[in-house]
Design an enzyme around this catalytic site. Structure first.
Site, PDB file in Angstrom:
ATOM      1  N   LYS A  26     -36.387 -51.803 -61.833  1.00 11.96           N
ATOM      2  CA  LYS A  26     -36.051 -50.882 -62.912  1.00 11.96           C
ATOM      3  C   LYS A  26     -34.745 -51.284 -63.574  1.00 11.96           C
ATOM      4  CE  LYS A  26     -33.753 -47.103 -62.603  1.00 11.96           C
ATOM      5  NZ  LYS A  26     -33.203 -45.766 -62.292  1.00 11.96           N
ATOM      6  N   ASP A  48     -38.657 -45.150 -64.537  1.00 13.94           N
ATOM      7  CA  ASP A  48     -37.708 -44.221 -63.924  1.00 13.94           C
ATOM      8  C   ASP A  48     -38.462 -42.957 -63.528  1.00 13.94           C
ATOM      9  OD1 ASP A  48     -38.155 -42.846 -66.285  1.00 13.94           O
ATOM     10  OD2 ASP A  48     -36.039 -42.370 -66.604  1.00 13.94           O
TER      11      ASP A  48
END
Length: 227
Positions: free
Chosen positions: A126, A145
């Site tokens: 991420k 996320d």
């Protein structure tokens, strides 16, 4: 309950089109002026609001201007300087370690490959995706996320649970040209409408195509169909 379209590809396309209309200029909300600041901000943002991160980094970035500054600082000092960030003690260790590796292995610069970025302490796919997209203008994947994880499942785009598997599923559905903006579209919608605890289904632009909608529909008793 809304009715999703016939295929996940069609569902994904409809979601993207509607969210672009709702949020025409989706972008990152973290504040930074260079790649190192971006990397630090994203590491700090894990399980912490962007607003809080921006408050802390306003002073942090004035004190720490280079990778060497982080490498030379003690973890205790860094922890004090990022106090108020969730898990500030652990993240202080990440920042100190990141500084050391950047200085020793990358000439003090933030690397531009997924492999090199994910070798840094506290950096997963991420964070690496965010740095690549917004720091190096390289898009290798989709940032997953908590908002993207929640909304992609609520909207019926995937049944996967882990961020890694969700990312792969979304990469197969979302046109590559939209990978970067897709994350920010879902983040914007997740913050404003499809919140974790009390989603505002009544005012949601995706309500009629969302399989998780909690809105009641009037039903034509003769046909048994919603109208």
């Amino acid at each position: 309950m809304g009715t999703p379209l016939d295929s996940r590809e069609a569902q994904t396309g409809e979601v993207i089109d509607r969210l672009y209309e709702q949020y025409p200029d989706p972008t990152i909300s973290l504040e930074f002026s260079n790649r190192l600041e971006l990397l630090v901000a994203v590491v700090l943002s894990a399980q912490c609001t962007d607003e809080r991160v921006n408050e802390v980094t306003a002073d942090l970035f004035e004190k720490y201007e280079s990778a060497a500054d982080y490498a030379d600082a003690s973890e205790e000092q860094l922890a004090d300087d990022i106090y108020g960030i969730t898990f500030h003690n652990s993240k202080a260790g990440y920042l100190q370690g990141i500084g050391e590796i950047l200085v020793n292995e990358h000439g003090g610069e933030v690397p531009d490959t997924m492999a090199d970025l994910t070798d840094l302490p506290g950096v997963g796919r991420k964070t690496a995706n965010v740095v690549l997209q917004h720091g190096h203008d390289l898009t290798e994947g989709i940032v997953v996320d908590t908002h993207v994880q929640r909304l992609s499942r609520r909207l019926g785009l995937t049944d996967e649970e882990s961020p890694e598997n969700i990312e792969q599923a979304l990469m197969d559905l979302v046109p590559e040209a939209d990978w970067k903006e897709f994350t920010h579209l879902l983040i914007s919608h997740g913050r404003e409408t499809c919140t974790a605890r009390n989603p505002d289904c009544a005012d949601c632009v995706l309500e009629d195509v969302c399989p998780s909608s909690k809105e009641d529909h009037d039903v034509d008793l003769a046909s048994g169909e919603a109208w």
